[in-house]
Structure formats: structure tokens, C-alpha cells
Enzyme design. Structure first.
Site, short mmCIF file in Angstrom:
data_model
loop_
_atom_site.label_atom_id
_atom_site.label_comp_id
_atom_site.label_asym_id
_atom_site.label_seq_id
_atom_site.Cartn_x
_atom_site.Cartn_y
_atom_site.Cartn_z
N LYS A 105 0.84 -1.21 0.00
CA LYS A 105 0.00 0.00 0.00
C LYS A 105 0.87 1.26 0.00
O LYS A 105 0.67 2.18 -0.78
CB LYS A 105 -0.89 -0.04 1.25
CG LYS A 105 -1.82 1.13 1.40
CD LYS A 105 -2.65 0.96 2.67
CE LYS A 105 -3.29 2.27 3.06
NZ LYS A 105 -3.92 2.20 4.39
N TYR A 145 -2.91 -23.79 9.23
CA TYR A 145 -2.45 -23.48 7.86
C TYR A 145 -3.63 -23.06 6.99
O TYR A 145 -3.62 -21.99 6.37
CB TYR A 145 -1.77 -24.72 7.30
CG TYR A 145 -1.15 -24.55 5.92
CD1 TYR A 145 0.01 -23.81 5.74
CD2 TYR A 145 -1.72 -25.17 4.81
CE1 TYR A 145 0.59 -23.69 4.48
CE2 TYR A 145 -1.15 -25.06 3.55
CZ TYR A 145 0.01 -24.32 3.39
OH TYR A 145 0.59 -24.20 2.14
N TYR A 159 -7.79 -5.36 1.27
CA TYR A 159 -6.83 -4.28 0.97
C TYR A 159 -7.04 -3.79 -0.47
O TYR A 159 -6.84 -2.60 -0.75
CB TYR A 159 -5.38 -4.75 1.15
CG TYR A 159 -4.83 -4.47 2.53
CD1 TYR A 159 -5.15 -5.28 3.61
CD2 TYR A 159 -3.97 -3.39 2.76
CE1 TYR A 159 -4.64 -5.03 4.88
CE2 TYR A 159 -3.47 -3.13 4.02
CZ TYR A 159 -3.80 -3.95 5.07
OH TYR A 159 -3.30 -3.68 6.32
N ARG A 186 6.90 -34.05 3.47
CA ARG A 186 5.92 -34.12 2.39
C ARG A 186 6.11 -35.40 1.61
O ARG A 186 7.19 -36.00 1.60
CB ARG A 186 6.02 -32.89 1.49
CG ARG A 186 5.38 -31.69 2.17
CD ARG A 186 5.35 -30.48 1.29
NE ARG A 186 6.58 -29.71 1.37
CZ ARG A 186 6.73 -28.51 0.81
NH1 ARG A 186 5.75 -27.97 0.13
NH2 ARG A 186 7.87 -27.87 0.93
P1 NAD Z 1 9.10 -23.99 2.11
O1 NAD Z 1 8.82 -24.37 3.52
O2 NAD Z 1 10.23 -24.63 1.41
O3 NAD Z 1 9.28 -22.41 1.98
C1 NAD Z 1 8.72 -21.47 2.86
C2 NAD Z 1 9.77 -20.44 3.17
O4 NAD Z 1 9.20 -19.43 4.04
C3 NAD Z 1 10.98 -21.02 3.91
O5 NAD Z 1 12.18 -20.56 3.32
C4 NAD Z 1 10.82 -20.51 5.34
O6 NAD Z 1 12.05 -20.40 6.02
C5 NAD Z 1 10.14 -19.18 5.10
N1 NAD Z 1 9.38 -18.69 6.25
C6 NAD Z 1 8.52 -19.39 7.03
N2 NAD Z 1 8.02 -18.59 7.98
C7 NAD Z 1 8.58 -17.37 7.80
C8 NAD Z 1 8.47 -16.13 8.49
N3 NAD Z 1 7.68 -15.98 9.57
N4 NAD Z 1 9.20 -15.08 8.03
C9 NAD Z 1 10.02 -15.21 6.96
N5 NAD Z 1 10.17 -16.36 6.28
C10 NAD Z 1 9.45 -17.43 6.70
O7 NAD Z 1 7.73 -24.25 1.32
P2 NAD Z 1 7.38 -24.07 -0.23
O8 NAD Z 1 6.85 -25.36 -0.69
O9 NAD Z 1 8.49 -23.41 -0.95
O10 NAD Z 1 6.13 -23.07 -0.13
C11 NAD Z 1 6.23 -21.69 -0.43
C12 NAD Z 1 4.85 -21.06 -0.35
O11 NAD Z 1 3.96 -21.70 -1.29
C13 NAD Z 1 4.20 -21.18 1.03
O12 NAD Z 1 3.51 -19.98 1.31
C14 NAD Z 1 3.21 -22.31 0.84
O13 NAD Z 1 2.11 -22.19 1.72
C15 NAD Z 1 2.80 -22.14 -0.62
N6 NAD Z 1 2.31 -23.41 -1.17
C16 NAD Z 1 3.16 -24.43 -1.44
C17 NAD Z 1 2.67 -25.63 -1.94
C18 NAD Z 1 3.57 -26.79 -2.27
O14 NAD Z 1 3.06 -27.86 -2.64
N7 NAD Z 1 4.87 -26.70 -2.22
C19 NAD Z 1 1.29 -25.79 -2.15
C20 NAD Z 1 0.45 -24.73 -1.84
C21 NAD Z 1 0.96 -23.54 -1.36
N1 UDP Z 2 1.66 -39.15 2.82
C1 UDP Z 2 2.00 -40.50 2.85
N2 UDP Z 2 3.24 -40.83 3.30
C2 UDP Z 2 4.15 -39.90 3.68
C3 UDP Z 2 3.81 -38.53 3.65
C4 UDP Z 2 2.54 -38.19 3.21
O1 UDP Z 2 1.22 -41.37 2.47
O2 UDP Z 2 5.27 -40.31 4.08
C5 UDP Z 2 0.32 -38.79 2.31
C6 UDP Z 2 -0.46 -37.81 3.19
O3 UDP Z 2 -1.18 -38.51 4.18
C7 UDP Z 2 -1.35 -37.15 2.16
C8 UDP Z 2 -0.50 -37.14 0.90
O4 UDP Z 2 0.52 -38.10 1.09
O5 UDP Z 2 -2.50 -37.93 1.94
C9 UDP Z 2 0.14 -35.80 0.61
O6 UDP Z 2 0.81 -35.37 1.78
P1 UDP Z 2 1.73 -34.07 1.86
O7 UDP Z 2 2.17 -33.93 3.28
O8 UDP Z 2 2.78 -34.13 0.82
O9 UDP Z 2 0.78 -32.85 1.44
P2 UDP Z 2 -0.75 -32.44 1.69
O10 UDP Z 2 -1.34 -32.40 0.34
O11 UDP Z 2 -1.44 -33.46 2.56
O12 UDP Z 2 -0.66 -31.12 2.38
#
Ligand code: NAD
Ligand code: UDP
Length: 319
Positions: A105, A145, A159, A186
């Protein structure tokens, strides 16, 4: 020089790929992270670039800088990590959004929120279009989450409507690839590490639950297209790969691609674990210049397996 761009959570899995791509395109990138789940090793190769800046900061505290664009990714994404300190997870999503929206903003920066398919909870509609409001347990173990991210979406919309902030919201479906934390719990990283180490592959529940897995490069392309989309389109838009697999199918694919001796073992299903997930990506295709995923599971898994295999060859061991 193109733009000055702030990436919160830039040292994480997705953030590090986004930093790399935006630097490659000639932008100045400021990567902000508190290293909760991210790591310097994810962006160490960018540190010599004079247009890359690394800041240790927690988004729950205000941060002042002048930028053109903000990608707000800071938040742990793995259930194991976001449940470790659930109150902190809520603070990161909600206070982080307020602080970054305040920054947007003040500086008139455009801001993109990394929201999630978790806003759909355990969905009763399949596949999930953006118009579906979701089926989330507000007091369950995933709520820190899910509800944090839902509140962040609400903050973004408000916003925009109240303060005219230029926002973009994407809902990311399960994304995987190199630089996932090998121990973040994961499913893709768990299965690959278990297979490479010939340990049992841990399937939670009966393995029939599904997810739709997107390779990280496809996501990064979608994020950049969304940031550049027309001014009056702000989403939310699903970014994911519609190819859906059961966890059993995933385990079998990983075992085959790694030639592993691992056996499958079944463990209890965590509470509120969604039974199915598949994005409807018609809106992304329409608004983001025919965006669609290009890398399918087999190729993406192979790239990720190579990454984890290299980590092991470099001496990585379980903590
Ligand atoms: P990740 O955990 O590898 O990355 C998250 C990053 O944010 C890390 O580097 C962590 O240190 C940092 N972080 C956490 N809390 C913080 C804080 N309070 N201040 C500053 N930094 C902070 O996870 P990712 O998979 O790279 O996910 C990145 C984003 O994408 C997240 O917002 C996540 O919710 C979103 N997302 C990811 C997925 C996926 O499948 N990977 C799916 C849906 C949404
Ligand atoms: N899962 C699994 N074994 C593992 C980790 C995850 O079977 O060792 C399953 C989990 O219960 C879910 C799916 O895999 O049904 C995806 O899990 P993840 O934690 O990657 O992401 P989510 O989509 O649940 O946030």
C-alpha cells in the site's frame, strides 16, 4: 534493469526457484527469509550476483523497503512443519499478509499471495474450481495453515477493495521438485528419500487418497504470468497439474524409477487428511495466456530423484 522485486520465503523450495528465474530475467531480487524451513544453501549460487540481496527477517514484523513487486511466499508448507508451532503458522500467514500488504500500500507495489489448494479443505466437489468455497475443519490439526491462508486471502481482497492495492492471488496445488527439504515430511520428498535409502515407503492410510502433483518450473511460470496478467484480474486462480495420482501409484512410480529395494508399509492416516485433490485449471488457461503444466510426473520425479541422489552423494545424512 527491469524491476525491484521482494520475495518473502525466498530461501524456501519454491521461493529459490522464483528468485533464480527473476534474476535470470534481469530483475533486482530481494530475498527475505527467517530460515525456518528454508536454507541459505537453496540460494547460495545467487549470492555473487550484485542484483541479488539476502535479508534475514521474519514477516510477522513490519519491513520497510521500496519495491515494484512482492511475491508473498513466507509460510511453512509441509504439514509436519506447519503443525510444529501452529500459532506461529497463523501469525506468519495473517500478520505476514498484513505487513506485506501494508508495504504494498505504501509503495504502490503489486503483490502476489501464494495461497493454496488447502483453502478447499477435504473437497466435496471434484475437480475444484475457484468458485468452490471449500470444506475446512476450522478447529482441526490442519486449520492453522488452512484458516491462516483463508484469512490471508480475505486480507488481500479487502486491501484491494478498501485501499486499492494491486493484488494477485494464486492457489497452488501440491508442488514438488529439486530443493525440497529432504526431511520436511511431504510425500514426494519422503518417498524419494526412503526409496534411495532402501527404507520402507510409508503410506499413510490405504494409499487411495489422491493428489495432483505439479513440477516447480510449471508453477514458477504460472506465478510470473499471474503477476503480469491484466490489471483487473486478481484471481484467485488455481495453479496446479490436473493429472491426479493415488499415493499408492506415486509410491510404485518412485520405487520403479529408483530401482529401489524398498517395501511399502502402511501407517495411520493423519486427521483431516483430504481424500482427493485435483485443480480445475480452465481459469488459468483463459487468463494466463494458455498457461498449462508442461512437465509430467515421470520426468519431474526423475529430476527430483537426481537432485536427492546428488545430496546423498555429497554426504547428506538424516539428522
Ligand atoms: P518452504 O517451507 O520450502 O518455503 C517457505 C519459506 O518461508 C521457507 O524458506 C521458510 O524459512 C520461510 N518462512 C517461514 N516462515 C517465515 C516467516 N515468519 N518469516 C520469513 N520467512 C518465513 O515451502 P514451499 O513449498 O516453498 O512453499 C512456499 C509457499 O507456497 C508457502 O507460502 C506455501 O504455503 C505455498 N504453497 C506451497 C505448496 C507446495 O506444494 N509446495 C502448495 C500450496 C501452497
Ligand atoms: N503421505 C504418505 N506418506 C508420507 C507422507 C505423506 O502417504 O510419508 C500422504 C499424506 O497422508 C497425504 C498425501 O501423502 O494424503 C500428501 O501429503 P503431503 O504432506 O505431501 O501434502 P498435503 O497435500 O497433505 O498437504
Amino acid at each position: 534493469m527491469n524491476k525491484r522485486i521482494l520475495i518473502t520465503g525466498g530461501a524456501g523450495f519454491i521461493g529459490s526457484h522464483l528468485c533464480e528465474r527473476l534474476i535470470k530475467e534481469g530483475n533486482e531480487v530481494i530475498c527475505l527469509d527467517n530460515y525456518f524451513t528454508g536454507s541459505k544453501s537453496n540460494i547460495v549460487h545467487l549470492l555473487d550476483n550484485p542484483y541479488f540481496e539476502l535479508i534475514r527477517h521474519d514477516v510477522t514484523h513490519p519491513y520497510f523497503i521500496e519495491v515494484d513487486e512482492i511475491y508473498n511466499l513466507a509460510c511453512p508448507a509441509s504439514p509436519v512443519h506447519y503443525q510444529y508451532n501452529s500459532i506461529k503458522t497463523i501469525k506468519t500467514s495473517v500478520m505476514g499478509a498484513i505487513n506485506m500488504l501494508g508495504l504494498a500500500k505504501r509503495t504502490k507495489a503489486k503483490i502476489l499471495q501464494a495461497s493454496t489448494s488447502e483453502v478447499y479443505g477435504d473437497p466435496l466437489i471434484h475437480p475444484q474450481p475457484e468458485s468452490y468455497w471449500g470444506n475446512v475443519n476450522p478447529i482441526g490439526i490442519r486449520s492453522c495453515y488452512d484458516e491462516g491462508k483463508r484469512c490471508a486471502e480475505s486480507l488481500f481482497i479487502n486491501y484491494h477493495e478498501q485501499n486499492d492495492v494491486a493484488i494477485k492471488i494464486i492457489r497452488i496445488f501440491n508442488t514438488y521438485g529439486p530443493r525440497m527439504n529432504p526431511e520436511d515430511g511431504r510425500v514426494v520428498s519422503n518417498f524419494i528419500m526412503q526409496a534411495l535409502l532402501n527404507e520402507d515407503i510409508t503410506i499413510f492410510g490405504d494409499g487411495k487418497q489422491t493428489r495432483s502433483f505439479q513440477y516447480v518450473d510449471d508453477l514458477v511460470e504460472g506465478m510470473i504470468r499471474m503477476m503480469g496478467s491484466r490489471d483487473d484480474f486478481y484471481g484467485p486462480v488455481n495453479i496446479g497439474n490436473p493429472n491426479e495420482f493415488s499415493m499408492l501409484e506415486l509410491a510404485e512410480a518412485v520405487i520403479r524409477l529408483t530401482n529401489s529395494k524398498s517395501k511399502i508399509t502402511y501407517m495411520p492416516l493423519p486427521a483431516d487428511d483430504p481424500t482427493q485433490r485435483q485443480p480445475d485449471i480452465s481459469l488459468a488457461k483463459k487468463e494466463l495466456n494458455n498457461w498449462e503444466p508442461k512437465i509430467q510426473l515421470e520426468q519431474g520425479l526423475q529430476n527430483t530423484i537426481n537432485y536427492f541422489d546428488n545430496l546423498l552423494k555429497q554426504g547428506w545424512t538424516r539428522k
